[in-house]
Write an enzyme that holds these catalytic residues in place. Structure first.
Site, short mmCIF file in Angstrom:
data_model
loop_
_atom_site.label_atom_id
_atom_site.label_comp_id
_atom_site.label_asym_id
_atom_site.label_seq_id
_atom_site.Cartn_x
_atom_site.Cartn_y
_atom_site.Cartn_z
N TYR A 100 -7.68 15.45 -7.70
CA TYR A 100 -6.72 14.52 -8.38
C TYR A 100 -5.52 15.35 -8.94
CZ TYR A 100 -5.01 11.73 -12.21
OH TYR A 100 -4.41 11.05 -13.24
N ALA B 217 -4.84 18.49 -7.84
CA ALA B 217 -3.87 18.96 -6.83
C ALA B 217 -2.93 17.94 -6.45
CB ALA B 217 -4.63 19.21 -5.58
N SER B 218 -3.22 16.56 -6.50
CA SER B 218 -2.03 15.49 -6.11
C SER B 218 -1.15 15.49 -7.07
CB SER B 218 -2.92 14.22 -5.77
OG SER B 218 -3.36 13.63 -7.11
N LYS B 219 -1.44 15.59 -8.41
CA LYS B 219 -0.43 15.51 -9.60
C LYS B 219 0.29 16.78 -9.60
CE LYS B 219 -1.50 11.24 -11.10
NZ LYS B 219 -0.55 10.31 -11.03
N SER C 111 0.43 13.33 -14.76
CA SER C 111 -0.78 13.90 -15.48
C SER C 111 -0.84 14.99 -16.18
CB SER C 111 -2.10 13.68 -14.65
OG SER C 111 -3.38 13.99 -15.55
N ASP D 154 0.86 -1.35 -0.12
CA ASP D 154 -0.05 0.30 0.13
C ASP D 154 1.04 1.19 -0.18
OD1 ASP D 154 -1.61 2.19 0.41
OD2 ASP D 154 -2.80 1.02 1.96
N1 LIG Z 1 -6.04 6.38 -17.11
C1 LIG Z 1 -5.62 7.66 -17.21
O1 LIG Z 1 -6.75 8.23 -18.04
C2 LIG Z 1 -4.69 8.32 -16.58
C3 LIG Z 1 -4.40 9.58 -17.34
C4 LIG Z 1 -3.22 10.43 -16.78
C5 LIG Z 1 -2.38 9.74 -15.62
N2 LIG Z 1 -2.76 8.68 -15.26
C6 LIG Z 1 -2.18 7.98 -13.86
O2 LIG Z 1 -1.49 6.99 -14.36
C7 LIG Z 1 -1.39 5.99 -13.09
C8 LIG Z 1 -1.83 4.52 -13.55
O3 LIG Z 1 -3.36 4.90 -13.95
P1 LIG Z 1 -4.25 3.55 -14.52
O4 LIG Z 1 -5.19 4.25 -15.59
O5 LIG Z 1 -3.55 2.82 -14.95
O6 LIG Z 1 -5.19 3.23 -13.02
P2 LIG Z 1 -5.70 2.02 -12.88
O7 LIG Z 1 -5.99 1.17 -14.03
O8 LIG Z 1 -6.92 2.22 -11.78
O9 LIG Z 1 -4.45 1.44 -12.05
C9 LIG Z 1 -4.14 1.80 -10.83
C10 LIG Z 1 -3.33 1.10 -9.89
O10 LIG Z 1 -2.38 1.58 -8.98
C11 LIG Z 1 -2.68 0.72 -7.89
N3 LIG Z 1 -3.08 1.35 -6.57
C12 LIG Z 1 -4.18 2.17 -6.34
N4 LIG Z 1 -3.93 2.64 -4.91
C13 LIG Z 1 -2.95 1.77 -4.62
C14 LIG Z 1 -2.20 1.95 -3.19
N5 LIG Z 1 -2.75 2.60 -2.17
N6 LIG Z 1 -1.07 1.34 -3.18
C15 LIG Z 1 -0.45 0.43 -4.09
N7 LIG Z 1 -0.98 0.52 -5.29
C16 LIG Z 1 -2.21 1.07 -5.34
C17 LIG Z 1 -3.68 -0.19 -8.34
O11 LIG Z 1 -3.54 -1.37 -7.73
P3 LIG Z 1 -4.45 -1.98 -6.71
O12 LIG Z 1 -5.66 -1.64 -6.66
O13 LIG Z 1 -4.17 -3.52 -6.58
O14 LIG Z 1 -3.86 -1.66 -5.33
C18 LIG Z 1 -3.60 -0.39 -9.97
O15 LIG Z 1 -2.49 -1.26 -10.18
C19 LIG Z 1 -1.87 6.83 -12.29
O16 LIG Z 1 -0.98 7.53 -11.34
C20 LIG Z 1 -2.84 7.80 -12.87
O17 LIG Z 1 -3.04 8.67 -12.01
C21 LIG Z 1 -3.93 7.80 -15.61
#
Ligand SMILES: NC(=O)c1ccc[n+]([C@@H]2O[C@H](COP(=O)([O-])OP(=O)(O)OC[C@H]3O[C@@H](n4cnc5c(N)ncnc54)[C@H](OP(=O)(O)O)[C@@H]3O)[C@@H](O)[C@H]2O)c1
Length: 268
Positions: A156, A158-160, A143, A64
């Site tokens: 979100y 803000a965090s990024k 992001s 986590d």
């Molecule tokens: N999808 C988009 O449109 C997009 C755009 C820009 C940036 N991003 C960024 O890209 C990254 C990946 O996004 P994604 O779209 O692949 O999201 P996703 O499919 O929801 O995957 C998120 C991943 O983060 C893990 N996670 C979440 N909370 C966690 C925690 N407390 N500890 C450890 N792992 C955790 C999840 O695994 P578990 O649930 O197994 O913990 C999962 O593997 C993120 O940082 C997101 O902000 C995404």
């Protein structure tokens, strides 16, 4: 099996799905030795099997990232297994989707910040002594919302922005160390993550709220992000539209606000 990451030891957070899974698979195909981190062990096992089939070595470390001790354990177990760390991929993330003033569970803001910002900080500070030793790489999946405000995504965004501020600062502090810091700033990526975004009540939204037809494929996002880290680029902005938008923000920020509002309304 060849590429910049052959035999390199890489920690990937958020490796149980989405962009992180694709990053792990593509690094595995280069022959990397991976530590796969996320909370869901069964999904990590699934990704691990795919990585081994692709040519990589893996350990899975249920983690986590919002918990500093868990991040320290992730790094310790990686070093115990492989003896070194060459790259840390801070990819684990959690979104929100609600107007700020509608949020009834205020822990939403804290939870998003804890995973996206503090999670990356905790993992990085735990790994940094080892990354210094290897003149390694830090890749952060940030992001476009980390470079400009986006409606319905205030917590979100803000965090990024926090992530970008920390790693832009750390990059300067690491100047001369040989450790590179790459921020990757995707727009919408088709992982279904928006359906997992926290809603106003703090529960996952449960449905993808916009048309994702124009979203980038997760494999393409992973490919570009890995290439940017391999080249030790400071930042990756993936599309011409996004690049123009960030330039326009300097001279016409109101116009860029309109682009962001359109994006959350239409997915484009
Ligand atoms: N999808 C988009 O449109 C997009 C755009 C820009 C940036 N991003 C960024 O890209 C990254 C990946 O996004 P994604 O779209 O692949 O999201 P996703 O499919 O929801 O995957 C998120 C991943 O983060 C893990 N996670 C979440 N909370 C966690 C925690 N407390 N500890 C450890 N792992 C955790 C999840 O695994 P578990 O649930 O197994 O913990 C999962 O593997 C993120 O940082 C997101 O902000 C995404």
């Amino acid at each position: 099996m060849s590429g910049a990451f052959h035999d390199q030891v890489v920690i990937v957070t958020g490796a149980s799905g989405g962009i992180g899974e694709q990053i792990a698979l593509q690094l595995a195909a280069q022959g990397a030795r991976l530590a796969l981190a996320a909370r869901r062990a069964e999904e990590l096992n699934r990704v691990s099997r795919l990585c081994v089939e692709a040519g990589g070595a893996t350990i899975i470390v249920p983690t986590d990232v919002g918990d500093a001790a868990s991040c320290q354990d992730l790094v310790a177990r990686t070093v115990a297994q492989y003896g070194r760390v060459d790259m840390l991929v801070n990819n684990a993330g959690l979104g929100m989707w609600s107007r700020a003033e509608d949020v009834s569970d205020l822990t939403v803001f804290e939870r998003v910040m804890r995973v996206n910002y503090l999670g990356a900080v905790y993992c990085t500070l735990a790994a940094l002594p080892y990354l210094r030793a290897t003149k390694g790489r830090i890749l952060c999946i940030s992001s476009l919302a980390g470079r400009t405000g986006v409606p319905l995504r205030s917590g979100y965004s803000a965090s990024k922005h926090a992530m970008a501020g920390f790693f832009d600062s750390l990059r300067i502090e690491l100047s001369g160390s040989g450790v590179s810091v790459t921020l990757s700033d995707p727009g919408f990526v088709g992982t279904g993550a928006q359906g997992r975004n926290l809603s106003a009540t703090g529960q996952p939204l449960g449905h993808v709220p916009i048309d994702m037809a124009a979203a980038m494929a997760p494999a393409e996002c992973a490919r570009q992000s890995i290439a940017a880290a391999a080249g030790r680029k400071r930042e990756l902005v993936m599309t011409a539209r996004a690049k123009i938008g960030l330039w326009l923000k300097l001279i016409a920020p109101g116009f860029v606000d309109g682009m962001a509002a359109k994006a959350t309304a239409t997915g484009k």
